[in-house]
Every structure is written in structure tokens, then in C-alpha cells.
Design a protein around this motif. Sequence first.
Motif, PDB file in Angstrom:
ATOM      1  N   ASP A 198      -3.306  -0.473  -8.484  1.00  0.00           N
ATOM      2  CA  ASP A 198      -2.091  -0.935  -8.302  1.00  0.00           C
ATOM      3  C   ASP A 198      -1.631  -1.740  -9.823  1.00  0.00           C
ATOM      4  O   ASP A 198      -2.627  -2.865  -9.893  1.00  0.00           O
ATOM      5  CB  ASP A 198      -1.489  -1.875  -7.233  1.00  0.00           C
ATOM      6  CG  ASP A 198      -0.197  -1.740  -7.216  1.00  0.00           C
ATOM      7  OD1 ASP A 198       0.661  -1.172  -6.179  1.00  0.00           O
ATOM      8  OD2 ASP A 198       0.523  -2.721  -7.980  1.00  0.00           O
ATOM      9  N   THR A 246       0.659  -1.297  -0.130  1.00  0.00           N
ATOM     10  CA  THR A 246      -0.127   0.064   0.185  1.00  0.00           C
ATOM     11  C   THR A 246       0.659   1.222   0.055  1.00  0.00           C
ATOM     12  O   THR A 246       0.618   2.332  -0.683  1.00  0.00           O
ATOM     13  CB  THR A 246      -0.856  -0.016   1.287  1.00  0.00           C
ATOM     14  OG1 THR A 246      -1.475  -1.291   1.328  1.00  0.00           O
ATOM     15  CG2 THR A 246      -1.823   1.037   1.218  1.00  0.00           C
ATOM     16  N   ARG A 247       2.045   0.985   0.837  1.00  0.00           N
ATOM     17  CA  ARG A 247       2.685   2.469   1.030  1.00  0.00           C
ATOM     18  C   ARG A 247       3.908   2.412  -0.289  1.00  0.00           C
ATOM     19  O   ARG A 247       4.096   3.620  -0.777  1.00  0.00           O
ATOM     20  CB  ARG A 247       3.670   2.541   2.294  1.00  0.00           C
ATOM     21  CG  ARG A 247       2.709   2.701   3.448  1.00  0.00           C
ATOM     22  CD  ARG A 247       3.508   2.952   4.491  1.00  0.00           C
ATOM     23  NE  ARG A 247       4.247   1.650   5.370  1.00  0.00           N
ATOM     24  CZ  ARG A 247       5.320   1.534   5.814  1.00  0.00           C
ATOM     25  NH1 ARG A 247       6.327   2.773   5.805  1.00  0.00           N
ATOM     26  NH2 ARG A 247       5.578   0.435   6.377  1.00  0.00           N
ATOM     27  N   HIS A 248       4.191   1.679  -0.909  1.00  0.00           N
ATOM     28  CA  HIS A 248       5.053   1.500  -2.032  1.00  0.00           C
ATOM     29  C   HIS A 248       4.898   0.771  -3.006  1.00  0.00           C
ATOM     30  O   HIS A 248       5.645   1.108  -4.344  1.00  0.00           O
ATOM     31  CB  HIS A 248       6.477   0.796  -1.385  1.00  0.00           C
ATOM     32  CG  HIS A 248       6.991   1.408  -0.101  1.00  0.00           C
ATOM     33  ND1 HIS A 248       7.539   2.559   0.016  1.00  0.00           N
ATOM     34  CD2 HIS A 248       7.293   0.923   1.108  1.00  0.00           C
ATOM     35  CE1 HIS A 248       8.042   2.821   1.268  1.00  0.00           C
ATOM     36  NE2 HIS A 248       7.603   1.749   1.901  1.00  0.00           N
ATOM     37  N   SER A 249       3.752   0.507  -3.402  1.00  0.00           N
ATOM     38  CA  SER A 249       2.959  -0.316  -4.494  1.00  0.00           C
ATOM     39  C   SER A 249       3.711  -1.641  -4.745  1.00  0.00           C
ATOM     40  O   SER A 249       4.662  -1.852  -3.943  1.00  0.00           O
ATOM     41  CB  SER A 249       3.195   0.476  -5.760  1.00  0.00           C
ATOM     42  OG  SER A 249       4.571   0.419  -6.478  1.00  0.00           O
TER      43      SER A 249
END
Lengths: 183, 183
Positions: B102, B16-19
Amino acid sequence: MPTRRRLLDVAVDLFTRHSVAGTSLQMISDELGLTKSAIYHHFRTRDELLSAVMEPLIAEVTAIVESAEKHRTPHARADQMLTGYASVAARHRTLLPLLSGDPGVHELLQNRSEWGDVVRRQVALFSDVEPGLGGQVKAALAMSGIASAAGVDYGVDIDDDTLRDELVAAGRRTLGLRGSRTR
Amino acid sequence: MPTRRRLLDVAVDLFTRHSVAGTSLQMISDELGLTKSAIYHHFRTRDELLSAVMEPLIAEVTAIVESAEKHRTPHARADQMLTGYASVAARHRTLLPLLSGDPGVHELLQNRSEWGDVVRRQVALFSDVEPGLGGQVKAALAMSGIASAAGVDYGVDIDDDTLRDELVAAGRRTLGLRGSRTR
């Protein structure tokens, strides 16, 4: 030396396919058949490149926010914001899905406070139509939904005006704006 | 040895934070304070890990699609799909934004044909309410919009049922379903 324009186009394509964090300057130079130093001539980091990709888009949205905020009623303000945003979404349809889904873009918007501010003002223009949580959820749904729906492949060629009109119709329904009852 | 559950939780957080593409198995093992071989005991690739994250979610959505398809009218089918999807979105709210935005997840859904099939059937249940492009755009907006809106931080604690109800209300409006006129 690659033109700046061509470099930005390739970057958007790779960002969309691999996410921002999944795209390196190396991948961009490979795609262009160039050395990394040819890229460095234009951009020193991926974040600089991402900023350059986003800058014209945010400038357009900022102008729409400022114009929409001048209207007298919450409905008129939301409708002006929606029409402008749908037009931006249709014209930049390859870029918009990034804006709604990519954590790298989300981070950029948080780090550049004047950009995060524009996003918050847009959300407020949408959510002020209905007080409370209901309005906030509908605003979030419209913002991200329009960005994503603009980038979907519907299996046929759709010109920008047609797509914009459909996004406006859907957005008016979501936000409960005039026009939603007549369709 | 980390529990499989804890490993999946950390993976979702990093995705979620970095893909997905921006998260390596190395980053996951660092976050857990473990060696990569401890991770390999459970998952050999990032894609295997992503599949394990998505599997229960897709199973739930599949069950809703199958149940919704049994209803007689397009409106009843869409409404059943919407209520089920909103409930999944509220309960898996940290995971859902990944599903809509994503590119790594998008690719996974395309590569696992039975998963892509479920997504197409869900889109059809939504878009059949209104024939033509208008229905398709509204379906895309509702699908992605609900996934994104579920993950937004509204600044207050919201329980799953309240969030689900708001997502259903917004989705009914967007899709033009019964209930939208009474609000």
C-alpha cells in the motif's frame, strides 16, 4: 487533447503514488492541466483507464503462460514461466508493484474472469514444482516478491536485462529450480 | 462509543479491501454504524488511525531487528531476522499485505523516520548474506514476498505455526540460508 499514451503514463504514476482507489479522474486531469471532459474523450471511468493500463501487460503474461504450459516437465514449465515473468517485471517495473499490492487491481483481476484465469494458471505453473502447501506458499512468494522487487529503487541505474537476470536467479532459488544450486 | 480495538479491526479490513487512500473516516464510521464524531473521540485523522494500526507491528519487528543484529555472522543474523519476521507475518496475516503493497503505508514509513530506519535495518540484515545487487534483489523479494504470501487464501485453514514454517522455508531458499539445501 492529451494523447492516450500520456494519459496512461500519468495514471500509472498517480496509481503508484496514491493507489488506484486513492486516484480520481479529477486528479489525473489536474496533473495534465486539462478538463475532465478531455479525459472522458478517452476513458469514462477509472476502471476503464485501469483496464487500458493493464491490458498490454496481461496480454504479455498470457502469451508466456500459454508457451510455458507446453513444456513437458513441471520444472521446465516453471522455469519458462519465471524467465518470461521476470522479463515483463523488469520492463514494466513502474507498473508491476501495483499488480502485486493494490486492492483495486486485485478487484479488477477478479472481475475480469479471463484475467483472473491467467493469474491462476501462472500460480499453478509455479506451485506444481512442489506438491502441497509448501509449493503454494513458494509460488505466492515468488509471484508477489518478483513484482515488488522489480519496482524497488536500488540506488543505482539497472538496465532491464540485468534486473531480469537477478529476478530469475532469486526466483529459481525460491521455487527450487535448476540453477539455484550453482549460485 | 466503539471500542478502540473494534475500530482498528474495521479500519484494517477496509484498508485491505480499498487501500489506505481509498478508505475515508466516513467509510469507517458507516461500517460501524456510528457518527464521525464517535470516531474522532479516538482518532482525528486517517493517518493517526493508520499509525495506531501499524504501531504494535513495527514494535515487534524492531525488537526482532535489534535481537538479530547481535548475532555474529551474516547468515545467523539473516536467519534470526527471517524466523522472527515470518512469525509476525503469520500472526498478523491480514495486516501484512498492506505493509508490502500500500502506497499509504509506504508514505507513512517514510514520514516516520524511526520506522523507515527499522525497515532499512531489516533489509540490510537480509541483503548482507550476499554482497552486491544480487543480495539486494533477494532481500527485497523475501521482504515483500513473505508479507504478500502470508495474506493469501490457500483454500484451507492454516494455523500460524504451520504458515510461519512454510514462510521460513521459502525465505531461506530465497536468501540462500542454511536449511535450503536439505529440503
